[in-house]
Motif scaffolding. Structure first.
Motif, PDB file in Angstrom:
ATOM      1  N   GLY A 222       0.839  -1.189   0.000  1.00  0.00           N
ATOM      2  CA  GLY A 222       0.000   0.000   0.000  1.00  0.00           C
ATOM      3  C   GLY A 222       0.872   1.235   0.000  1.00  0.00           C
ATOM      4  N   CYS A 223       0.233   2.405   0.050  1.00  0.00           N
ATOM      5  CA  CYS A 223       0.986   3.664   0.127  1.00  0.00           C
ATOM      6  C   CYS A 223       1.254   4.067   1.577  1.00  0.00           C
ATOM      7  CB  CYS A 223       0.216   4.783  -0.569  1.00  0.00           C
ATOM      8  SG  CYS A 223       0.349   4.753  -2.366  1.00  0.00           S
ATOM      9  N   LEU A 224       0.265   3.824   2.448  1.00  0.00           N
ATOM     10  CA  LEU A 224       0.382   4.259   3.832  1.00  0.00           C
ATOM     11  C   LEU A 224       0.276   3.077   4.784  1.00  0.00           C
ATOM     12  CD1 LEU A 224      -1.907   7.439   3.973  1.00  0.00           C
ATOM     13  CD2 LEU A 224       0.462   7.285   3.249  1.00  0.00           C
ATOM     14  N   ARG A 225       0.899   3.238   5.949  1.00  0.00           N
ATOM     15  CA  ARG A 225       0.679   2.305   7.048  1.00  0.00           C
ATOM     16  C   ARG A 225      -0.400   2.908   7.941  1.00  0.00           C
ATOM     17  NH1 ARG A 225       4.776   0.654  12.028  1.00  0.00           N
ATOM     18  NH2 ARG A 225       3.249  -0.592  13.156  1.00  0.00           N
ATOM     19  N   ILE A 226      -1.476   2.171   8.171  1.00  0.00           N
ATOM     20  CA  ILE A 226      -2.611   2.735   8.898  1.00  0.00           C
ATOM     21  C   ILE A 226      -2.829   1.927  10.178  1.00  0.00           C
ATOM     22  CG2 ILE A 226      -4.951   3.632   8.612  1.00  0.00           C
ATOM     23  CD1 ILE A 226      -4.688   3.042   5.653  1.00  0.00           C
ATOM     24  N   SER A 227      -1.849   1.910  11.059  1.00  0.00           N
ATOM     25  CA  SER A 227      -1.942   1.073  12.251  1.00  0.00           C
ATOM     26  C   SER A 227      -2.813   1.697  13.330  1.00  0.00           C
ATOM     27  CB  SER A 227      -0.547   0.796  12.819  1.00  0.00           C
ATOM     28  OG  SER A 227       0.109   1.995  13.130  1.00  0.00           O
ATOM     29  N   LYS A 228      -2.874   3.021  13.400  1.00  0.00           N
ATOM     30  CA  LYS A 228      -3.661   3.664  14.441  1.00  0.00           C
ATOM     31  C   LYS A 228      -5.151   3.401  14.305  1.00  0.00           C
ATOM     32  CE  LYS A 228      -3.117   7.676  16.075  1.00  0.00           C
ATOM     33  NZ  LYS A 228      -3.009   9.143  16.188  1.00  0.00           N
ATOM     34  N   GLU A 229      -5.571   2.942  13.130  1.00  0.00           N
ATOM     35  CA  GLU A 229      -6.984   2.683  12.910  1.00  0.00           C
ATOM     36  C   GLU A 229      -7.424   1.365  13.545  1.00  0.00           C
ATOM     37  OE1 GLU A 229      -8.707   4.863  11.780  1.00  0.00           O
ATOM     38  OE2 GLU A 229      -8.019   5.809   9.947  1.00  0.00           O
ATOM     39  N   SER A 230      -6.508   0.686  14.224  1.00  0.00           N
ATOM     40  CA  SER A 230      -6.790  -0.624  14.808  1.00  0.00           C
ATOM     41  C   SER A 230      -6.993  -1.694  13.751  1.00  0.00           C
ATOM     42  CB  SER A 230      -8.024  -0.575  15.727  1.00  0.00           C
ATOM     43  OG  SER A 230      -7.827   0.334  16.772  1.00  0.00           O
ATOM     44  N   ILE A 231      -6.639  -1.406  12.501  1.00  0.00           N
ATOM     45  CA  ILE A 231      -6.718  -2.431  11.454  1.00  0.00           C
ATOM     46  C   ILE A 231      -5.821  -3.600  11.810  1.00  0.00           C
ATOM     47  CG2 ILE A 231      -6.113  -2.935   9.053  1.00  0.00           C
ATOM     48  CD1 ILE A 231      -6.983  -0.146   8.347  1.00  0.00           C
ATOM     49  N   ARG A 353       5.697  11.554  10.213  1.00  0.00           N
ATOM     50  CA  ARG A 353       4.849  10.564  10.897  1.00  0.00           C
ATOM     51  C   ARG A 353       4.361   9.562   9.847  1.00  0.00           C
ATOM     52  NH1 ARG A 353       0.037  13.490  13.359  1.00  0.00           N
ATOM     53  NH2 ARG A 353      -0.330  11.417  14.252  1.00  0.00           N
ATOM     54  N   GLN A 354       4.769   8.312  10.000  1.00  0.00           N
ATOM     55  CA  GLN A 354       4.426   7.298   8.998  1.00  0.00           C
ATOM     56  C   GLN A 354       3.197   6.483   9.371  1.00  0.00           C
ATOM     57  OE1 GLN A 354       7.514   5.345   6.677  1.00  0.00           O
ATOM     58  NE2 GLN A 354       9.047   6.140   8.093  1.00  0.00           N
ATOM     59  N   GLU A 355       2.514   6.863  10.453  1.00  0.00           N
ATOM     60  CA  GLU A 355       1.354   6.089  10.884  1.00  0.00           C
ATOM     61  C   GLU A 355       0.101   6.959  10.919  1.00  0.00           C
ATOM     62  OE1 GLU A 355       2.291   4.146  14.533  1.00  0.00           O
ATOM     63  OE2 GLU A 355       4.104   3.217  13.749  1.00  0.00           O
TER      64      GLU A 355
END
Length: 573
Positions: A222-231, A353-355
């Motif tokens: 993907g383009c972004l890491r979206i860990s804060k979304e609880s994914i 910020r990468q998250e």
């Protein structure tokens, strides 16, 4: 040239490229690199768009898929030399390969339907499971509904988990799960206003990578890491490899050696320097890479025309919203200076910020910087301290995207400065070069300037030329022509003001110069000499224009000089 293999422009299927005689830059070392740490169950690789993520995932699918015999596809490639690895892994595991890149919609219902279609196609691809005696009947019933697109949304959420369990039962081997462009549905949903609904669906689908006994390992791109979304909450064995990490750095994008080899193979080694200036400059984990989409398109254009000039191929593959929003932030003086510094080829230091979550990306200017970095509009030029990173625009192509958006932003704001700009136009018409210069200088100080000393003078002149065209456009009843053929050449700008009550036809000829050495007077005189030498005014006189005004306008950074020719011979010597 007919003996050369074809260029794979727009193709991202590994088998199709290898089977149909297309050029392929060997990236099969990705397989070996991936398997070095067999203990990592889930790997997330983030890269900007058009850097070969889908092709890489397609290659992994072809290599591991137990249903296929892929030996011929990998003959002659790097990975084939590792015979032990190939014996243990090639075509030894069931594979689920799903790309989310087509999941889009004007509303949530439309996007959800696209997701149902994607999961349905995946089930049809594995339809042998419907007849497997090893798969339980309840799973088969759910599988049927997914395949026929009659499943509920909750069943779609659990579709990947179901499929891995069925494949494990059928083949008696754990499954390799490949999810390409996993964050595209969230990006599109954020743009179009149904983010929370889509987030819930994506969270559900990601259960397939958490505590799944049927999983050998998973790779996501993907383009972004979206860990804060609880994914990825609850996923303890996740390895994230972003553009700052060394691992996998050379497998997404073309290396310098690969670009030289490609251009030499097709007979254009002399275009290497041009390709490097336009498409190189990205730094992934300390490795310098080119955008492969651009290099392939540029080489393809050379096959049609050996004198073809480099183009901006990347700009039409996205909306470039991140750059648009960044330029809009230029109302803040500090941000305006940072934009000017970047466009000038400079380096700035920012905390990255990468998250980020998608709702956060435009909340602050600092977040926009992080987004620009992760999506390839900015690249790393060295690390400072902690999260601080030195950033720069990677190459001429991306710089052109910034300049294009700066000009669009300028044109959108011209009307807001209508009174000031009308006075500038009136000053030109009234032979008031001094006042025109004063107003134009004041306006340049407000706008984002282009002052890159490394760029060609002609490109800087084009920027100021565009600014003048935009300003002159405030006069609705004036005729304004750009690069019009006149006399023995082309006039930069020809203006034909409304005659008004006088009925006297007026023509204003403007030649724009960039004073690269800061000598504004000299550049203005050079501009006026060019007007005289090419006899721009002859055509106007033939058309009965009685009042002809000739202006040389020279610019340097945020300064300008406006000079009016007093007569035809003044600057002819």
């Amino acid at each position: 040239m007919n003996s050369k293999v074809k260029l794979p422009v727009g193709r991202s299927g590994f088998a199709g490229i290898r089977n149909n005689g297309y050029y392929y830059a060997d990236k099969s070392g990705l397989i070996e690199e991936l398997l070095k740490t067999d203990g990592t169950q889930v790997t997330l690789i983030t890269r900007p768009r058009r850097f070969g993520k889908t092709l890489g995932m397609s290659m992994l699918s072809e290599f591991f898929d137990i249903r296929k015999d892929s030996g011929a596809l990998f003959n002659g490639l790097y990975i084939a030399k590792n015979e032990q690895l190939c014996r243990g892994w090639m075509n030894q595991y069931p594979v689920v390969f799903l790309s989310f890149k087509s999941v889009d919609g004007l509303n949530f219902e439309g996007a959800a339907q696209q997701l149902k279609i994607a999961v349905s196609d995946l089930c049809v691809e594995h339809y042998e499971l419907q007849f497997s005696p090893k798969v339980n009947e309840i799973h088969k019933e759910r599988f049927q509904r997914l395949a026929k697109k009659s499943a509920s949304l909750d069943e779609v959420k659990n579709g990947l988990l179901l499929l891995t369990k069925m494949l494990m039962a059928h083949y008696d081997r754990p499954v390799i799960l490949l999810l390409d462009e996993y964050d595209v549905p969230l990006s599109k949903a954020s743009e179009k206003g149904y983010y929370e609904e889509m987030l819930d669906v994506v969270k559900g689908m990601m259960q397939a990578v958490k505590d799944n006994d049927a999983l050998k390992f998973a790779v996501l791109t993907g383009c972004l890491r979206i860990s804060k979304e609880s994914i990825f909450t609850g996923l303890n064995n996740l390895k994230v490899c972003s553009v700052t990490d060394i691992r996998f750095a050379r497998y997404f994008g073309f290396t310098d050696t690969e670009v030289q080899a490609l251009l030499t193979y097709y007979g254009y080694p002399e275009r290497y320097d041009t390709a490097k200036k336009w498409y190189d400059g990205y730094c992934f984990g300390g490795t310098e890479v080119y955008c492969p989409w651009d290099v392939l398109n540029y080489c393809d254009s050379l096959l049609d025309d050996r004198e073809a000039q480099p183009q901006n191929y990347w700009i039409n593959t996205s909306s470039n919203d991140a750059v648009k929003r960044f330029i809009q932030e230029s109302k803040n003086r500090m941000t305006k200076r940072e934009i000017e510094q970047l466009v000038a080829g400079g380096v700035i230091t920012k905390e990255i910020r990468q998250e980020l979550t998608y709702p956060e990306i435009y909340q602050t200017t600092d977040n926009i910087f992080s987004l620009l970095f992760m999506t390839g509009y900015l690249t790393q030029r060295g690390k400072a301290e902690g999260r601080q990173m030195k950033l720069a625009i990677p190459n001429l192509e991306v710089r052109d995207i910034f300049v294009t958006q700066i000009m669009e932003f300028f044109r959108e704001n011209v009307q807001a400065d209508g009174d000031t700009l009308n006075r500038f136009c009136d000053a030109l018409q009234n032979k008031d070069a001094e006042n025109a210069e004063k107003i134009f200088t004041q306006y340049l100080r407000k706008t984002i300037s282009i002052r890159d000393t490394a760029i060609h003078k002609e490109m800087k002149e084009n920027f100021y030329h565009g600014v003048l065209i935009g300003i002159l456009g405030v006069k609705d009843r004036w005729g304004v022509s750009s690069n019009k053929e006149m006399g023995e050449g082309y006039a930069d700008i020809l203006v034909e003001p409304d005659t008004g009550d006088t009925g006297i036809a007026t023509g204003i000829i403007i030649e724009v110069k960039y004073a690269h050495d800061g000598n504004l007077d000299g550049a203005c005189k050079e501009a006026l000499k060019q007007i005289e030498h090419t006899r721009y005014e002859d055509d106007l006189e033939d058309d009965g224009v009685e009042n002809i005004l000739k202006y040389g306008i020279a610019c340097y950074k945020k300064r300008c000089r406006v000079m009016l020719a007093e007569n035809r011979q003044q600057y002819s010597k």
